[in-house]
Design a protein around this motif. Structure first.
Motif, PDB file in Angstrom:
ATOM      1  N   ASP A  51     -17.192  11.375   6.814  1.00  0.00           N
ATOM      2  CA  ASP A  51     -17.970  10.143   6.135  1.00  0.00           C
ATOM      3  C   ASP A  51     -18.251   9.571   7.221  1.00  0.00           C
ATOM      4  O   ASP A  51     -17.392   8.931   8.107  1.00  0.00           O
ATOM      5  CB  ASP A  51     -17.160   9.666   5.240  1.00  0.00           C
ATOM      6  CG  ASP A  51     -17.930   8.485   4.423  1.00  0.00           C
ATOM      7  OD1 ASP A  51     -18.049   7.509   4.875  1.00  0.00           O
ATOM      8  OD2 ASP A  51     -18.385   8.847   3.494  1.00  0.00           O
ATOM      9  N   SER A  52     -19.659   8.891   7.139  1.00  0.00           N
ATOM     10  CA  SER A  52     -19.948   8.013   8.423  1.00  0.00           C
ATOM     11  C   SER A  52     -19.318   6.782   8.440  1.00  0.00           C
ATOM     12  O   SER A  52     -19.303   6.153   9.375  1.00  0.00           O
ATOM     13  CB  SER A  52     -21.559   7.969   8.263  1.00  0.00           C
ATOM     14  OG  SER A  52     -21.881   7.317   7.141  1.00  0.00           O
ATOM     15  N   ARG A  53     -19.179   6.151   7.443  1.00  0.00           N
ATOM     16  CA  ARG A  53     -18.385   5.052   7.072  1.00  0.00           C
ATOM     17  C   ARG A  53     -16.952   5.031   7.910  1.00  0.00           C
ATOM     18  O   ARG A  53     -16.609   4.103   8.705  1.00  0.00           O
ATOM     19  CB  ARG A  53     -18.293   4.280   5.804  1.00  0.00           C
ATOM     20  CG  ARG A  53     -19.522   4.065   5.050  1.00  0.00           C
ATOM     21  CD  ARG A  53     -19.555   4.017   3.557  1.00  0.00           C
ATOM     22  NE  ARG A  53     -19.369   5.288   3.214  1.00  0.00           N
ATOM     23  CZ  ARG A  53     -19.115   5.670   1.883  1.00  0.00           C
ATOM     24  NH1 ARG A  53     -19.235   4.505   1.032  1.00  0.00           N
ATOM     25  NH2 ARG A  53     -18.774   7.029   1.115  1.00  0.00           N
ATOM     26  N   VAL A  63     -13.602   5.422   0.004  1.00  0.00           N
ATOM     27  CA  VAL A  63     -13.636   5.222   1.348  1.00  0.00           C
ATOM     28  C   VAL A  63     -14.027   3.625   1.645  1.00  0.00           C
ATOM     29  O   VAL A  63     -13.659   3.280   2.409  1.00  0.00           O
ATOM     30  CB  VAL A  63     -15.233   5.984   1.717  1.00  0.00           C
ATOM     31  CG1 VAL A  63     -15.677   5.458   2.983  1.00  0.00           C
ATOM     32  CG2 VAL A  63     -14.788   7.325   1.794  1.00  0.00           C
ATOM     33  N   ASP A  64     -14.587   3.264   0.556  1.00  0.00           N
ATOM     34  CA  ASP A  64     -15.123   1.723   0.393  1.00  0.00           C
ATOM     35  C   ASP A  64     -13.728   0.876   0.349  1.00  0.00           C
ATOM     36  O   ASP A  64     -13.802  -0.025   0.962  1.00  0.00           O
ATOM     37  CB  ASP A  64     -15.822   1.460  -0.779  1.00  0.00           C
ATOM     38  CG  ASP A  64     -17.264   1.839  -0.510  1.00  0.00           C
ATOM     39  OD1 ASP A  64     -17.799   2.085   0.518  1.00  0.00           O
ATOM     40  OD2 ASP A  64     -18.045   2.042  -1.697  1.00  0.00           O
ATOM     41  N   ASN A  65     -12.826   1.420  -0.402  1.00  0.00           N
ATOM     42  CA  ASN A  65     -11.694   0.726  -0.472  1.00  0.00           C
ATOM     43  C   ASN A  65     -10.771   0.891   0.845  1.00  0.00           C
ATOM     44  O   ASN A  65     -10.130  -0.186   1.117  1.00  0.00           O
ATOM     45  CB  ASN A  65     -10.844   1.428  -1.674  1.00  0.00           C
ATOM     46  CG  ASN A  65      -9.518   0.518  -2.014  1.00  0.00           C
ATOM     47  OD1 ASN A  65      -9.409  -0.361  -2.219  1.00  0.00           O
ATOM     48  ND2 ASN A  65      -8.354   1.271  -2.174  1.00  0.00           N
ATOM     49  N   LEU A  66     -10.614   1.980   1.467  1.00  0.00           N
ATOM     50  CA  LEU A  66      -9.846   1.943   2.730  1.00  0.00           C
ATOM     51  C   LEU A  66     -10.622   1.179   3.788  1.00  0.00           C
ATOM     52  O   LEU A  66     -10.199   0.129   4.809  1.00  0.00           O
ATOM     53  CB  LEU A  66      -9.942   3.366   3.345  1.00  0.00           C
ATOM     54  CG  LEU A  66      -9.219   4.254   2.623  1.00  0.00           C
ATOM     55  CD1 LEU A  66      -9.365   5.740   3.253  1.00  0.00           C
ATOM     56  CD2 LEU A  66      -7.797   3.810   2.332  1.00  0.00           C
ATOM     57  N   ILE A  67     -11.984   0.846   3.912  1.00  0.00           N
ATOM     58  CA  ILE A  67     -12.663  -0.018   4.717  1.00  0.00           C
ATOM     59  C   ILE A  67     -12.490  -1.521   4.534  1.00  0.00           C
ATOM     60  O   ILE A  67     -12.251  -2.485   5.393  1.00  0.00           O
ATOM     61  CB  ILE A  67     -14.198   0.330   5.028  1.00  0.00           C
ATOM     62  CG1 ILE A  67     -14.496   1.894   5.316  1.00  0.00           C
ATOM     63  CG2 ILE A  67     -14.963  -0.883   5.434  1.00  0.00           C
ATOM     64  CD1 ILE A  67     -15.893   2.165   5.087  1.00  0.00           C
ATOM     65  N   ALA A  68     -12.317  -1.637   3.070  1.00  0.00           N
ATOM     66  CA  ALA A  68     -12.145  -3.330   2.946  1.00  0.00           C
ATOM     67  C   ALA A  68     -10.540  -3.500   3.051  1.00  0.00           C
ATOM     68  O   ALA A  68     -10.661  -4.516   3.721  1.00  0.00           O
ATOM     69  CB  ALA A  68     -12.430  -3.285   1.249  1.00  0.00           C
ATOM     70  N   TYR A  69      -9.749  -2.445   2.868  1.00  0.00           N
ATOM     71  CA  TYR A  69      -8.561  -2.823   3.437  1.00  0.00           C
ATOM     72  C   TYR A  69      -8.227  -3.121   4.683  1.00  0.00           C
ATOM     73  O   TYR A  69      -7.833  -4.020   5.269  1.00  0.00           O
ATOM     74  CB  TYR A  69      -7.604  -1.653   3.124  1.00  0.00           C
ATOM     75  CG  TYR A  69      -6.099  -1.669   3.527  1.00  0.00           C
ATOM     76  CD1 TYR A  69      -5.069  -2.480   3.135  1.00  0.00           C
ATOM     77  CD2 TYR A  69      -5.692  -1.029   4.520  1.00  0.00           C
ATOM     78  CE1 TYR A  69      -4.049  -2.625   3.531  1.00  0.00           C
ATOM     79  CE2 TYR A  69      -4.429  -0.944   5.022  1.00  0.00           C
ATOM     80  CZ  TYR A  69      -3.400  -1.754   4.553  1.00  0.00           C
ATOM     81  OH  TYR A  69      -2.259  -1.845   5.087  1.00  0.00           O
TER      82      TYR A  69
END
Length: 659
Positions: A500-502, A466-472
């Motif tokens: 997921d909330s993000r 999830v963090d990776n997709l948001i950073a992308y």
């Protein structure tokens, strides 16, 4: 670390599985004569020869293999030498029944076929290691040896007591304590709490639905248990011949192995590919598997098996029409294959696969199939020096993850009609039909090199993903995501809000009120498209644009497709033409262009290295207009001028330069 380049030596490998133990030795001379005629420069030997090498426990009969290796080397044919550990001899099952796998209901899976071993069995592993040790010691320095091939199509599952003990050890390493296990598996549900490790079993046949988190961990464990078998044999052959690359052949889009994890343990990634010749989208399926394997390999890969004609395991097994074998073989080369091989060289006269086609079929050297094989061999030799070892690039990545696949296939899900492989294929098809070069990638892998990242569906997403997709997306990338994604964490625990909330913030979704799967054969109307299979009751948070809204029914007026900046969310599966149009819009806006504009229908264009491959998947004759340049067709050795004419299943391999 040795590589495929070390084995190919600047050429394309061409050949197939060779099982001479099925034939009298006087046939071998005829085999090598015809191999030379066909341009065969590589054969895989020994895959199913355990009983021939070790006819009884501890015996070794290598004489026939010595003669065969020498014969092949004398005729310029390299050997991909297999450890024959995929099918133990009957004596092992008879003397050591504990090595036989047990099914979910406790039934013993007997010998008499293949892959009849328990991956957790120490007895099986001991025999396999001893045989591999002797095989490697004997042939490590043989001049014919080019690649080690470990086992074959690892696909065994087992639920026996030895597996249960192994599973508990694996779980202890993963979760440390039973309290942590209970938390991960949600065992408060249905009174499933475990007090001691000894109570934990594989998810065997049960009264009703089994714990999905337990099933998920067991699938992870099974992949790892099989991988242990592979790495044990790999390490043995690598110790004896560190200069020889090692592989094992994947079955494509098979749920039993985490292909990403396995590829990291191989020097060479190889795959067995069997599209249905009657499937109108067979060429797309072949392309998808090539893209996936190339991405796992990070470069050139081996097409270890394909069929020269028909197979024997479909309900109806038709041969490949004239020209299709050539088309799909060259398509694999265009998409990164440095080896084009078959099961098998000579068609068996007995056994379960006697109706599976071969390079040299029952019709013999005068048959149509062998004639086509000779043409393919000659053409691969013609282009090998130009293409072998080269790479291709793509601006688009499709995310694929085995954990997400395993978790999404659980019992008790919203719709059994939703099939993860079918979704991946549908989204890849849209990109393929648009002429978009595509890689596959893991959700946690580096994505910065891609203009667009596509997520057909990832029901389970780990926090790092999830963090990776948001950073992308924050880094300027374009993300387009399919339905029912980001619903669960790595323990298959549903995230609050239905996603997921993000991710909800990324797509402009306040919450997912309900999932609305569709019945078979039904559709849902949306602005500009018709959806299939699935729909969702989304509440947007006001920050996103509704690209398409549902029309009619319970979801009337609610968003079907949302866009927030460069992040797109698609809450249904658009029909093929609509999905193709949607992804075409997304990729164009992101600056992605087809490999070649204005292609006739059914023509695929692929660039690899400095070459342009044109592949015609239709039956009518078409003309392809070429970009300016001095194009030369390497297959014919002639100048192409400004256009190329392609007949049924036609192929051109073009080099831009002096004619």
């Amino acid at each position: 670390m040795p590589s495929l380049h070390d084995a190919t030596r600047g050429r394309l490998l061409f050949g197939g599985d060779y099982n001479p133990e099925q034939w009298p030795e006087e046939v071998w001379a005829d085999d090598v004569r015809l191999m030379k005629e066909a341009g065969v420069n590589s054969v895989t030997v020994g895959v199913f020869s355990w009983a021939r090498i070790e006819p009884r426990p501890g015996a070794r009969e290598f004489g026939w293999l010595d003669r065969l290796m020498d014969l092949l080397h004398a005729h310029g044919v390299g050997v991909v030498l297999a450890t024959p550990t995929s099918s133990p001899p009957p004596w092992m099952g008879a003397l050591h029944p504990e090595t036989l796998p047990r099914a979910e209901d406790g039934t013993v899976v007997s010998y008499g076929s293949r892959q009849h071993f328990c991956p957790s069995s120490p007895v099986y592993r001991r025999y396999a290691a001893a045989l591999t040790e002797d095989l490697a010691a004997r042939y490590a320095d043989h001049p014919a040896l080019t690649v080690w091939h470990i086992n074959n199509e690892y696909c065994t599952h087992c639920w026996c007591d030895e597996t249960a003990a192994h599973f508990r050890r694996w779980l202890t390493a993963r979760h440390t304590t039973t309290d942590a296990l209970n938390e991960a598996w949600g065992t408060a549900f249905w009174s499933q709490r475990y007090d001691t490790w000894s109570q934990v079993l594989p998810p065997r046949k049960a009264q009703y639905m089994r714990n999905p988190a337990q099933v998920l961990d067991f699938k992870r464990f099974t992949s790892d248990a099989l991988l242990e078998c592979f790495t044990a044999e790999r390490d043995i052959v690598a110790r004896h011949s560190p200069h020889i690359p090692v592989t094992t052949n994947f079955m494509p889009m098979w749920a039993g192995q985490d292909g990403w994890a396995w590829a990291e343990q191989e020097d060479v990634v190889s795959v067995d590919v069997y599209p249905d010749s009657r499937d109108p989208q067979g060429g797309q399926y072949n392309a998808m598997l090539a893209d996936m394997t190339r991405s796992q390999a990070g470069g050139p890969w081996m097409l270890m098996e394909q069929a020269a004609g028909g197979v024997n395991w479909r309900p109806v097994n038709q041969p490949k029409p004239a020209g299709l074998n050539r088309l799909w073989s060259l398509q694999s080369v265009a998409r990164g294959a440095d080896a084009v091989c078959y099961f098998q060289w000579r068609q068996s006269r007995q056994g379960a696969e006697k109706f599976h086609s071969a390079m040299l079929p029952h019709a013999g050297e005068g048959g149509r199939t062998f004639g086509e094989v000779k043409r393919i061999g000659a053409e691969l030799a013609r282009i090998g020096g130009k293409v072998a070892g080269t790479h291709s690039t793509a601006d688009v990545a499709v995310l694929h993850d085995w954990d997400a696949w395993w978790a999404s296939a659980q019992e008790g899900r919203p719709s059994t009609l939703v099939d993860y492989p079918d979704l991946v294929r549908a989204w890849h098809r849209a990109l393929w039909e648009n002429g978009t070069a595509t890689d596959f990638a893991r959700p946690e892998s580096g994505l910065d090199g891609y203009r667009v990242v596509v997520v057909p569906q990832l029901y389970l997403l780990r926090d790092a993903a999830v963090d990776n997709l948001i950073a992308y997306v924050r880094g300027g990338g374009t993300l387009v995501c399919g339905f029912f994604t980001g619903v669960a964490d790595e323990d298959d625990r549903v995230r609050p809000g239905g996603m997921d909330s993000r991710l909800r913030e990324l797509f402009g979704i306040r919450r997912v009120h309900e999932w609305w799967p569709l019945d078979a054969g039904t559709t849902v109307e949306c602005e500009g498209l018709r959806g299939t299979l699935w729909s969702e009751e989304l509440e947007p948070d006001g920050s996103a644009e509704t690209v398409s809204a549902y029309r009619g029914g319970e979801l009337d007026g609610l968003p079907a497709v949302l866009r927030k900046g460069s992040a797109w969310y698609v809450s249904t599966l658009p029909e093929p033409e609509a999905l193709r149009g949607l992804l075409g819009r997304v990729t164009r806006e992101a600056g992605v262009r087809p490999v070649l504009e204005g292609l006739p229908e059914g023509v695929e264009a692929v660039r690899r290295g400095g070459l342009l491959f044109l592949l015609h998947h239709g039956s009518s004759t078409v003309t392809v207009e070429l970009p300016e340049g001095g194009w030369r067709d390497l297959l014919t050795g002639t100048a192409a001028g400004g256009r190329v004419e392609l007949g049924r299943f036609g192929v051109a391999v073009l080099e831009d330069g002096p004619a």
